[in-house]
Design a protein around this motif. Sequence first.
Motif, PDB file in Angstrom:
ATOM      1  N   ALA A   1      22.186  82.204  26.080  1.00 36.95           N
ATOM      2  CA  ALA A   1      21.559  82.557  24.802  1.00 36.95           C
ATOM      3  C   ALA A   1      20.797  81.366  24.213  1.00 36.95           C
ATOM      4  O   ALA A   1      19.679  81.528  23.712  1.00 36.95           O
ATOM      5  N   ILE A   2      21.364  80.184  24.297  1.00 45.31           N
ATOM      6  CA  ILE A   2      20.693  78.987  23.779  1.00 45.31           C
ATOM      7  C   ILE A   2      19.441  78.705  24.598  1.00 45.31           C
ATOM      8  O   ILE A   2      18.374  78.437  24.050  1.00 45.31           O
ATOM      9  N   GLU A   3      19.567  78.793  25.906  1.00 49.21           N
ATOM     10  CA  GLU A   3      18.423  78.536  26.785  1.00 49.21           C
ATOM     11  C   GLU A   3      17.287  79.525  26.520  1.00 49.21           C
ATOM     12  O   GLU A   3      16.119  79.157  26.527  1.00 49.21           O
ATOM     13  N   GLU A   4      17.651  80.781  26.262  1.00 45.45           N
ATOM     14  CA  GLU A   4      16.645  81.817  26.009  1.00 45.45           C
ATOM     15  C   GLU A   4      16.236  81.877  24.544  1.00 45.45           C
ATOM     16  O   GLU A   4      15.432  82.723  24.163  1.00 45.45           O
ATOM     17  N   ASN A   5      16.816  81.009  23.718  1.00 39.97           N
ATOM     18  CA  ASN A   5      16.506  80.918  22.293  1.00 39.97           C
ATOM     19  C   ASN A   5      16.619  82.285  21.594  1.00 39.97           C
ATOM     20  O   ASN A   5      15.698  82.753  20.925  1.00 39.97           O
ATOM     21  N   ARG A   6      17.786  82.911  21.782  1.00 41.14           N
ATOM     22  CA  ARG A   6      18.012  84.238  21.208  1.00 41.14           C
ATOM     23  C   ARG A   6      19.425  84.363  20.661  1.00 41.14           C
ATOM     24  O   ARG A   6      20.302  83.564  20.989  1.00 41.14           O
ATOM     25  N   SER A   7      19.609  85.369  19.834  1.00 42.09           N
ATOM     26  CA  SER A   7      20.950  85.682  19.330  1.00 42.09           C
ATOM     27  C   SER A   7      21.745  86.388  20.427  1.00 42.09           C
ATOM     28  O   SER A   7      21.179  86.905  21.394  1.00 42.09           O
ATOM     29  N   LEU A   8      23.044  86.420  20.231  1.00 41.17           N
ATOM     30  CA  LEU A   8      23.889  87.136  21.180  1.00 41.17           C
ATOM     31  C   LEU A   8      23.685  88.640  21.022  1.00 41.17           C
ATOM     32  O   LEU A   8      23.500  89.137  19.906  1.00 41.17           O
ATOM     33  N   SER A   9      23.748  89.350  22.136  1.00 39.03           N
ATOM     34  CA  SER A   9      23.627  90.807  22.103  1.00 39.03           C
ATOM     35  C   SER A   9      24.930  91.421  21.589  1.00 39.03           C
ATOM     36  O   SER A   9      25.958  90.742  21.508  1.00 39.03           O
TER      37      SER A   9
ATOM     38  N   PRO B   1      29.311  81.830  16.602  1.00 39.82           N
ATOM     39  CA  PRO B   1      28.406  81.276  17.610  1.00 39.82           C
ATOM     40  C   PRO B   1      27.051  80.855  17.049  1.00 39.82           C
ATOM     41  O   PRO B   1      26.449  79.896  17.534  1.00 39.82           O
ATOM     42  N   GLU B   2      26.601  81.532  16.007  1.00 43.14           N
ATOM     43  CA  GLU B   2      25.260  81.261  15.476  1.00 43.14           C
ATOM     44  C   GLU B   2      25.109  79.838  14.931  1.00 43.14           C
ATOM     45  O   GLU B   2      24.014  79.297  14.920  1.00 43.14           O
ATOM     46  N   ILE B   3      26.215  79.211  14.511  1.00 41.27           N
ATOM     47  CA  ILE B   3      26.081  77.854  13.967  1.00 41.27           C
ATOM     48  C   ILE B   3      25.831  76.812  15.050  1.00 41.27           C
ATOM     49  O   ILE B   3      25.554  75.659  14.737  1.00 41.27           O
ATOM     50  N   TYR B   4      25.902  77.230  16.322  1.00 41.00           N
ATOM     51  CA  TYR B   4      25.626  76.312  17.428  1.00 41.00           C
ATOM     52  C   TYR B   4      24.292  76.611  18.100  1.00 41.00           C
ATOM     53  O   TYR B   4      23.990  76.058  19.148  1.00 41.00           O
ATOM     54  N   MET B   5      23.479  77.492  17.460  1.00 37.33           N
ATOM     55  CA  MET B   5      22.283  77.964  18.151  1.00 37.33           C
ATOM     56  C   MET B   5      20.978  77.757  17.391  1.00 37.33           C
ATOM     57  O   MET B   5      19.922  78.105  17.895  1.00 37.33           O
ATOM     58  N   THR B   6      20.992  77.199  16.212  1.00 37.44           N
ATOM     59  CA  THR B   6      19.792  77.171  15.385  1.00 37.44           C
ATOM     60  C   THR B   6      19.050  75.850  15.491  1.00 37.44           C
ATOM     61  O   THR B   6      17.992  75.774  16.103  1.00 37.44           O
ATOM     62  N   LEU B   7      19.567  74.820  14.877  1.00 35.86           N
ATOM     63  CA  LEU B   7      18.923  73.508  14.879  1.00 35.86           C
ATOM     64  C   LEU B   7      19.245  72.742  16.161  1.00 35.86           C
ATOM     65  O   LEU B   7      20.263  73.000  16.808  1.00 35.86           O
ATOM     66  N   GLU B   8      18.389  71.789  16.486  1.00 29.53           N
ATOM     67  CA  GLU B   8      18.657  70.954  17.665  1.00 29.53           C
ATOM     68  C   GLU B   8      19.986  70.217  17.512  1.00 29.53           C
ATOM     69  O   GLU B   8      20.725  70.067  18.479  1.00 29.53           O
ATOM     70  N   SER B   9      20.300  69.769  16.309  1.00 29.09           N
ATOM     71  CA  SER B   9      21.571  69.075  16.097  1.00 29.09           C
ATOM     72  C   SER B   9      22.746  70.029  16.309  1.00 29.09           C
ATOM     73  O   SER B   9      23.813  69.611  16.760  1.00 29.09           O
ATOM     74  N   ASP B  10      22.544  71.318  16.007  1.00 31.54           N
ATOM     75  CA  ASP B  10      23.589  72.317  16.264  1.00 31.54           C
ATOM     76  C   ASP B  10      23.851  72.417  17.766  1.00 31.54           C
ATOM     77  O   ASP B  10      24.992  72.514  18.209  1.00 31.54           O
ATOM     78  N   LYS B  11      22.767  72.393  18.529  1.00 28.87           N
ATOM     79  CA  LYS B  11      22.887  72.496  19.981  1.00 28.87           C
ATOM     80  C   LYS B  11      23.591  71.265  20.552  1.00 28.87           C
ATOM     81  O   LYS B  11      24.374  71.380  21.492  1.00 28.87           O
TER      82      LYS B  11
END
Length: 126
Positions: A48-56, A97-107
């Motif tokens: 999901a992070i690689e594809e820059n998308r939310s979880l299904s 999960p969304e808090i680890y997917m938005t900003l680069e620092s989150d990633k």
Amino acid sequence: MKKFLLVSVIVLFLAACGESKGASTVHENISEDMANDTEQILNTMDTAIEENRSLSEHELSVFNHYLAEYNGKKDVGNLTGEEEILLITTSKIVETPEIYMTLESDKENYETLKTQIQNIIKTGEF
């Protein structure tokens, strides 16, 4: 030619043994099932992070099932101490999960947490 073939077979056998031993390094007090399920969570997040998308919806239902299954086992005392540490640490990702997917620092925070989870699976320690 026969010696070359024999040496080649031995080298391939030893290489295969080394790969299979290293690939399945799970601490003795963590079940293979829990380790595999946790790796599934990490792989889903990675994708999901690689594809820059939310979880299904399906992926979120897998996350919910993980929490339900392992929290249920914890509630009845069916997890080892190492498995409880793994559950608590993985829950940080599974619950939000969304808090680890938005900003680069989150990633970056996700990558740090992922490394900690993989270490727990291998060593049983945080």
